[in-house]
Design an enzyme around this catalytic site. Structure first.
Site, PDB file in Angstrom:
ATOM      1  N   PRO A 223       0.825  -1.206   0.000  1.00 11.10           N
ATOM      2  CG  PRO A 223      -0.583  -1.444   1.844  1.00 11.10           C
ATOM      3  CD  PRO A 223       0.626  -2.030   1.191  1.00 11.10           C
ATOM      4  N   GLY A 224       0.384   2.265  -0.671  1.00 13.26           N
ATOM      5  CA  GLY A 224       1.054   3.558  -0.632  1.00 13.26           C
ATOM      6  C   GLY A 224       2.282   3.677  -1.500  1.00 13.26           C
ATOM      7  N   GLY A 226       2.173   3.974  -4.700  1.00 10.49           N
ATOM      8  CA  GLY A 226       1.887   4.779  -5.883  1.00 10.49           C
ATOM      9  C   GLY A 226       1.253   4.020  -7.032  1.00 10.49           C
ATOM     10  CD  GLU A 442      18.627 -10.605   2.561  1.00  8.27           C
ATOM     11  OE1 GLU A 442      18.579 -11.371   1.565  1.00  8.27           O
ATOM     12  OE2 GLU A 442      17.940 -10.784   3.581  1.00  8.27           O
TER      13      GLU A 442
HETATM   14  P1  ADP Z   1      -1.303   2.853  -3.714  1.00 13.12           P
HETATM   15  O1  ADP Z   1      -2.363   2.951  -4.753  1.00 13.12           O
HETATM   16  O2  ADP Z   1      -0.122   2.054  -4.158  1.00 13.12           O
HETATM   17  O3  ADP Z   1      -1.789   2.436  -2.379  1.00 13.12           O
HETATM   18  P2  ADP Z   1      -1.312   5.649  -4.061  1.00 13.12           P
HETATM   19  O4  ADP Z   1      -1.030   5.791  -5.502  1.00 13.12           O
HETATM   20  O5  ADP Z   1      -2.733   5.759  -3.658  1.00 13.12           O
HETATM   21  O6  ADP Z   1      -0.715   4.301  -3.513  1.00 13.12           O
HETATM   22  O7  ADP Z   1      -0.430   6.690  -3.266  1.00 13.12           O
HETATM   23  C1  ADP Z   1      -0.946   7.498  -2.259  1.00 13.12           C
HETATM   24  C2  ADP Z   1      -0.231   8.815  -2.239  1.00 13.12           C
HETATM   25  O8  ADP Z   1       1.125   8.651  -1.846  1.00 13.12           O
HETATM   26  C3  ADP Z   1      -0.164   9.466  -3.588  1.00 13.12           C
HETATM   27  O9  ADP Z   1      -1.280  10.255  -3.820  1.00 13.12           O
HETATM   28  C4  ADP Z   1       1.105  10.272  -3.518  1.00 13.12           C
HETATM   29  O10 ADP Z   1       0.876  11.516  -2.900  1.00 13.12           O
HETATM   30  C5  ADP Z   1       1.977   9.474  -2.607  1.00 13.12           C
HETATM   31  N1  ADP Z   1       2.895   8.610  -3.359  1.00 13.12           N
HETATM   32  C6  ADP Z   1       2.921   7.274  -3.336  1.00 13.12           C
HETATM   33  N2  ADP Z   1       3.889   6.787  -4.100  1.00 13.12           N
HETATM   34  C7  ADP Z   1       4.518   7.857  -4.644  1.00 13.12           C
HETATM   35  C8  ADP Z   1       5.624   8.017  -5.538  1.00 13.12           C
HETATM   36  N3  ADP Z   1       6.293   6.958  -6.037  1.00 13.12           N
HETATM   37  N4  ADP Z   1       5.972   9.256  -5.885  1.00 13.12           N
HETATM   38  C9  ADP Z   1       5.326  10.324  -5.400  1.00 13.12           C
HETATM   39  N5  ADP Z   1       4.285  10.240  -4.561  1.00 13.12           N
HETATM   40  C10 ADP Z   1       3.874   9.023  -4.166  1.00 13.12           C
HETATM   41 ZN    ZN Z   2      18.063 -14.960   4.801  1.00 14.55          ZN
END
Ligand code: ADP
Ligand code: ZN
Ligand code: MG
Length: 627
Positions: A223-224, A226, A442
């Site tokens: 999660p999070g 992007g 690793e």
């Molecule tokens: P996911 O869908 O993988 O859970 P999101 O795309 O919803 O993650 O990301 C949530 C927020 O986190 C985005 O709106 C952005 O602000 C920030 N974020 C996440 N990954 C990135 C990234 N690689 N670069 C810049 N901002 C990011």
């Molecule tokens: Zn190991």
């Protein structure tokens, strides 16, 4: 479901009130004013000279009474057997009566003799009939409208018949303004998505070469990281409409609506091609039907509809379907079959460099103090996702704003990290000592694999903690499917698995808890070698394992009739195999200790190291040895 979509009891009450008002003030006067009477009463009214005027239609005679005429009492309108009102009909001065027209050749004569105004009317009985049916139904239609509007159908534009249309229509043709420049540290995923973008820009070109593009692209990652952002950026970069829908919005839906939505979504997307359909959190509908015991039939219908739609697409019709999930392992296999979501793109947690990029993006608009070193922040935040970093940048700017300061300072960032870490719990920043240990561990795995013939090549080594709790990982890619594994190959695998622990023993003179998962896997292999594959000389080619029970896969149990002595020998043999493998790993690492140091050092600096880089160190060593 968002707030506005929730079914509210209030609407129900409102509908009932509307229905009551309607019945009381509109329908009843209408119904009352036109009481249906038998022909005999018509004749009686005629005789009594009660009639003012008569309209004769094809099927009925409608007549109005003179003022002051006496009306027969208690003529309550009856609709469908239900008495609409208990109130007695008031003596209405000008009430209108209606009667079925009978064949009465003397009618005209009677009317003219009585001196009554009469005539035919263009408005025939059909209108009455229609009013009689439609008017009572109106409240029902209103209730229906209100309920379905709350089920997420968009009524507004499409009228009441468009319920079940997908929510995606609200975003119909949405052009996203997200670009890859808004995403940091997503190098590999970005490269893979470029191909999709090229296709979306010029689907015709791909057609010409007969190239088939993957129909469905699944973004997989914690999660999070992007995933949603990447999907939007793909649409943004290609300049095509983006249809967005969340898997979880299908759950909790009334029967049939989910499937209808999917159908509608695909229908609309086809019209807008080239475009992207993005199903976020696809695991909410695509959960394996096997593991989902209390299987929700609506979810299943929705999933089936999704599969049907994907199958029904011709290749290269310009619609790319993207999905995102952080739990690919629970997806129904039907979803990942060829022709459906047949390409997976891994979206991983960012490296130090990636974290710096992400921080840069999210601090672009902040008034940063000149001393701010984003790289330093990136250094202390391994395992943080893009969303976590965005959160840190936001917290830091809030802190600065609260201080009414001019700049966001390093101290703000420190506090922000603390806060975010406190909120996350699981993500404690790693101390340099731990990172060093993980790096050697690793590197140990990777190098043993490099030096043992027949091992799967190491694809990537990382010391970025995973969300599953591992502090690092070594990714090996099998070069071919293995149907048959030889004894020596098994022993090599065990050595690779013990390479991490061996490196720790060699460099730090003691092991750590970091190897527990390795030991579990190694022991399992050794146990099977001894009890299933007959690879122990002491025990011979005899099966000691209990008959395999596939639903207990992985846990090999000893046969119940194994004697004490045999059981002891089995344990000894397992131990011997494991120790041999560890010795093997230790020897390799001792011989190539210099490379081990180099790889571990690079790993500490860069957090991730790939096959080529490791190979370069190995080759360098070889050159030095030969010269
Ligand atoms: P996911 O869908 O993988 O859970 P999101 O795309 O919803 O993650 O990301 C949530 C927020 O986190 C985005 O709106 C952005 O602000 C920030 N974020 C996440 N990954 C990135 C990234 N690689 N670069 C810049 N901002 C990011
Ligand atoms: Zn190991
Ligand atoms: Mg998301």
């Amino acid at each position: 479901m968002d707030k506005g979509q929730k079914f509210s009891v209030w609407y129900f009450f409102i509908a009932i009130i509307v229905a009551w008002l309607f019945a009381e003030y509109i329908y009843k006067p209408y119904a009352e004013s036109k009481s249906e009477v038998p022909y005999s009463e018509f004749l009686a009214d005629l005789d009594a000279k009660n009639i003012e005027s008569v309209d004769i239609t094809e099927s009925r005679i409608i007549y109005s009474l003179k003022e002051g005429a006496t009306v027969s009492p208690d003529k309550r309108p009856i609709i469908g057997g239900v008495i609409l009102s208990n109130r007695k009909t008031k003596q209405s001065a000008n009430s209108i009566k209606s009667v079925v027209k009978l064949v009465d050749p003397l009618l005209i004569e009677k009317l003219s003799n009585a001196g009554i105004k009469f005539g035919g009317v263009a408005r025939n009985g059909a209108v009455d009939l229609l009013m009689g049916i439609l008017l009572p139904m109106l409240p029902l239609i209103i209730i229906w409208y209100l309920i379905f509007r709350n089920m997420g159908g968009s009524v507004g534009a499409g009228g009441i018949f468009s319920f079940g249309k997908s929510k995606a229509r609200e975003l119909q043709g949405e052009m996203t303004a997200v670009h890859f420049s808004d995403i940091g540290g997503a190098g590999e995923a970005e490269v893979e998505l470029r191909e999709i973008i090229d296709f979306l820009k010029e689907p015709k070109r791909f057609d010409k070469f007969g190239a088939k593009l993957p129909r469905g692209v699944l973004l997989v990652g914690p999660p999070g990281t992007g995933k949603t952002l990447l999907a939007k950026a793909t649409a943004g970069e290609a300049g095509v409409p983006f249809f967005f829908i969340t898997g979880s919005s299908f759950v909790e839906m009334f029967v049939g609506v989910g499937a209808a939505r999917v159908r509608d979504l695909f229908g609309q997307a086809k019209k807008k091609a080239p475009c992207i359909i993005f199903v976020d959190e696809i695991d909410a509908i695509g959960q394996s039907r096997m593991r989902n015991f209390n299987s929700n039939s609506e979810q299943e219908n929705t999933l089936n509809q999704l599969l049907t739609e994907m199958d029904g697409f011709e290749a290269n019709n310009g619609v790319v379907i993207m999905g995102a999930t952080n739990r690919p392992e629970i997806l129904d296999q039907a979803l990942t079959r060829p022709g459906r979501f047949d390409r997976q793109i891994q979206v991983v947690l960012p490296t130090e460099e990636g974290r710096e990029e992400i921080l840069k993006i999210h601090t672009k608009k902040l008034p940063l103090a000149p001393e701010i070193d984003l790289r330093a922040i990136a250094k202390v935040t391994p395992g943080f996702s893009g969303a976590d970093l965005a959160n840190i940048a936001n917290e830091a700017s809030l802190l600065a704003a609260r201080r009414k300061a001019e700049h966001v300072t390093m101290n703000d960032f420190d506090l922000a990290i603390e806060r975010v870490v406190a909120g996350l719990q699981r993500k404690t920043p790693l101390t340099p000592e731990i990172r060093k240990k993980v790096a050697y561990h690793e590197s140990g795995h990777a190098l043993v694999a490099c030096y043992l013939p027949g091992s799967d090549p190491v694809h990537k080594v990382s010391i970025i903690p995973t969300t599953k709790g591992a502090l690092g990982y070594t990714l090996q890619m099998p070069t071919e499917d293995q149907y048959l594994i030889s004894e020596s190959e098994l022993k090599n695998r065990m050595a690779v698995m013990l390479g991490g622990r061996a490196a720790e023993l060699l460099i730090f003179n003691e092991g750590s808890t970091g190897a527990s998962n390795d030991l579990e896997r190694v022991t399992e292999i050794a146990r099977r070698m001894v009890t299933e594959f007959g690879m122990s000389e002491a025990l011979g080619p005899v099966r000691y394992a209990a008959p395999s029970m596939t639903y207990l896969a992985g846990a090999t149990q000893a046969r119940e009739d194994t004697g004490d002595n045999t059981a002891r020998t089995i344990d000894e043999e397992i131990k011997r195999f494991v120790i041999e493998a560890q010795e093997n790993a230790l020897n390799i690492l001792r011989t190539h200790e210099k490379v081990l140091h180099e790889v571990a050092k690079t790993l500490q600096e860069k957090e991730v190291i790939n096959h080529e880089e490791i190979q370069a160190f190995v080759d360098k060593e070889k050159e030095e040895a030969s010269s």
